[in-house]
Design an enzyme around this catalytic site. Structure first.
Site, PDB file in Angstrom:
ATOM      1  N   HIS A 106       0.849  -1.194   0.000  1.00 14.56           N
ATOM      2  CA  HIS A 106       0.000   0.000   0.000  1.00 14.56           C
ATOM      3  C   HIS A 106       0.882   1.241   0.000  1.00 14.56           C
ATOM      4  CE1 HIS A 106       1.222  -0.318   4.192  1.00 14.56           C
ATOM      5  NE2 HIS A 106       0.917   0.977   4.342  1.00 14.56           N
ATOM      6  N   ASP A 126       0.789   5.223   1.832  1.00 17.74           N
ATOM      7  CA  ASP A 126       0.113   5.916   2.926  1.00 17.74           C
ATOM      8  C   ASP A 126      -0.610   7.154   2.377  1.00 17.74           C
ATOM      9  OD1 ASP A 126       1.183   4.026   4.601  1.00 17.74           O
ATOM     10  OD2 ASP A 126       2.798   5.301   5.362  1.00 17.74           O
ATOM     11  N   HIS A 148       4.802   0.064   0.108  1.00 15.66           N
ATOM     12  CA  HIS A 148       5.478  -0.744   1.117  1.00 15.66           C
ATOM     13  C   HIS A 148       4.506  -1.791   1.666  1.00 15.66           C
ATOM     14  CE1 HIS A 148       3.728   2.836   3.013  1.00 15.66           C
ATOM     15  NE2 HIS A 148       3.613   2.148   4.127  1.00 15.66           N
ATOM     16  N   ARG A 202       5.149  -8.981  16.218  1.00 15.70           N
ATOM     17  CA  ARG A 202       5.913  -7.782  15.881  1.00 15.70           C
ATOM     18  C   ARG A 202       5.048  -6.560  16.181  1.00 15.70           C
ATOM     19  NH1 ARG A 202       5.974  -4.463  11.182  1.00 15.70           N
ATOM     20  NH2 ARG A 202       7.985  -3.398  10.946  1.00 15.70           N
TER      21      ARG A 202
HETATM   22  C1  OGA Z   1       1.301   1.441   8.099  1.00 18.29           C
HETATM   23  C2  OGA Z   1       2.524   0.677   7.772  1.00 18.29           C
HETATM   24  C3  OGA Z   1       4.396  -0.594   8.526  1.00 18.29           C
HETATM   25  C4  OGA Z   1       4.878  -1.355   9.729  1.00 18.29           C
HETATM   26  O1  OGA Z   1       0.836   1.340   9.261  1.00 18.29           O
HETATM   27  O2  OGA Z   1       0.787   2.143   7.190  1.00 18.29           O
HETATM   28  O3  OGA Z   1       2.938   0.703   6.641  1.00 18.29           O
HETATM   29  O4  OGA Z   1       6.056  -1.681   9.742  1.00 18.29           O
HETATM   30  N1  OGA Z   1       3.144   0.025   8.756  1.00 18.29           N
HETATM   31  O5  OGA Z   1       4.084  -1.636  10.611  1.00 18.29           O
HETATM   32 NI    NI Z   2       2.049   2.289   5.530  1.00 17.95          NI
END
Ligand code: OGA
Ligand code: NI
Length: 336
Positions: A208, A210, A264, A274
């Site tokens: 996605h 942001d 990402h 995690r």
């Molecule tokens: C998000 C995201 C990445 C992570 O919350 O938009 O990309 O490492 N998180 O949690």
């Molecule tokens: Ni993100």
């Protein structure tokens, strides 16, 4: 013991079944390259400012993602935040889905994706989505609240400084952020990625971009965050001292593609849980995002690429697309 885990397996049984044998068609999501993201020492802004700004410019242009150290959030705050975050997510699932969980507004707690039509659309994760108002109402957990507040205070001022520096790099007038991004319009998302029994089938968070101007993220030492660069996925190696910064959709539109909002994702892990915390730097709902153009540094893109839109319109479009298809379409909806 009460169960802390959301009922992923039961809920997505059909999608899981449907996905049998699918993993070979896709790239193997666990085989990616390590990357050393540019690491920028922000204390240098007070020493060799121009040089440091050049590093930020290069990182933002080449990667759209970078890490910063000496960011102003103390290690103590980061540690307590993780500790408290863990406690909250380790509450029984039944409690997390209660209407008035932690006194938060409705839909603050999310797990999975009820709109998903296939397994790849199901984030194998749970999250707490917190506005500043929500945070101020978390009276039950004083330590969590005060730590989040400490984090958000620094994140807000850091995000504003970085947004102004990035604008300056592109020759864009930068009073925009002062005027359109008051402290209470940004929000925080705490993520927990439970151990996933099928890490090659389900993402922790699917690919996605942001919707923010900028995102500031703190991840624990487990790893799993990956970014797309030149058509390849790279693993972002955790650094306990660094915050990860990435350009979001609004900055891409605002800069008329001068900076890109990078795709990402998070891959799941079978063995351990995690945690991460993301701060999304956003404007007020009425703020209008207009492509800056005709700037010398933006040649050869002299004309605006995107329609003007308000942040409200953007969010409504994203919500509509997610409702309809399970996926966000994003900025391409606003191309001229
Ligand atoms: C998000 C995201 C990445 C992570 O919350 O938009 O990309 O490492 N998180 O949690
Ligand atoms: Ni993100």
């Amino acid at each position: 013991m009460d169960h802390i885990e959301p009922p992923f397996r039961e809920t997505y049984k059909t999608l899981l079944h449907k996905s049998d044998g699918e993993e070979d068609e896709d790239e193997n999501i666990l085989m990616v390259e390590e990357c050393d993201l540019p690491l920028i020492d922000l204390s240098q802004l007070n020493v060799e400012r121009d040089k440091c700004i050049k590093q930020i410019a290069q990182a933002a242009r080449e990667w759209g993602f970078f890490q910063v150290v000496n960011h102003g959030v103390s290690q103590e705050v980061l540690h307590i935040l993780q500790d408290e975050q863990k406690k909250v997510f380790h509450l029984p699932f039944q409690k997390k889905i209660e209407d008035n969980f932690l006194n938060l507004s409705a839909n603050s707690y999310r797990w999975g994706n009820s709109k998903a039509t296939y397994l790849r659309q199901v984030p194998w994760s749970e999250a707490l989505h917190l506005s500043l108002t929500d945070i101020s109402r978390m009276d039950e957990c004083k330590r969590l609240r005060s730590t989040i507040e400490a984090f958000v205070t620094v994140a807000a001022s850091l995000a504003k400084s970085l947004a102004e520096i990035l604008s300056q790099i592109l020759d864009i007038k930068s009073t925009y952020f002062q005027e359109n991004c008051p402290p209470n319009t940004s929000y925080l998302r705490m993520n927990r990625y439970p151990p996933c029994p099928f890490p090659s089938k389900a993402f922790g968070f699917m690919p996605h971009t942001d919707s923010s101007f900028l995102t500031l993220l703190y991840q624990d030492q487990v790893g799993g965050l990956q970014l797309m660069k030149d058509g390849k996925w790279f693993h972002v190696k955790p650094n306990p001292h660094a915050l990860v910064i990435n350009i979001g959709d609004l900055f891409q539109a605002f800069s008329n593609n001068g900076f890109k909002s990078i795709k990402h994702r998070v891959v799941s892990t079978q063995e351990v849980e995690r945690f991460s915390v993301a701060y999304f730097y956003c404007p007020s709902n009425d703020a209008v995002i207009e492509s800056s153009c005709n700037k010398p540094s933006l040649a050869p893109v002299p004309a605006a690429v995107y329609k003007q839109f308000s942040f409200r319109e953007y969010q409504q479009q994203v919500r509509k697309d997610v409702e309809a298809t399970g996926d966000k379409v994003g900025l391409s909806r606003f191309l001229l």
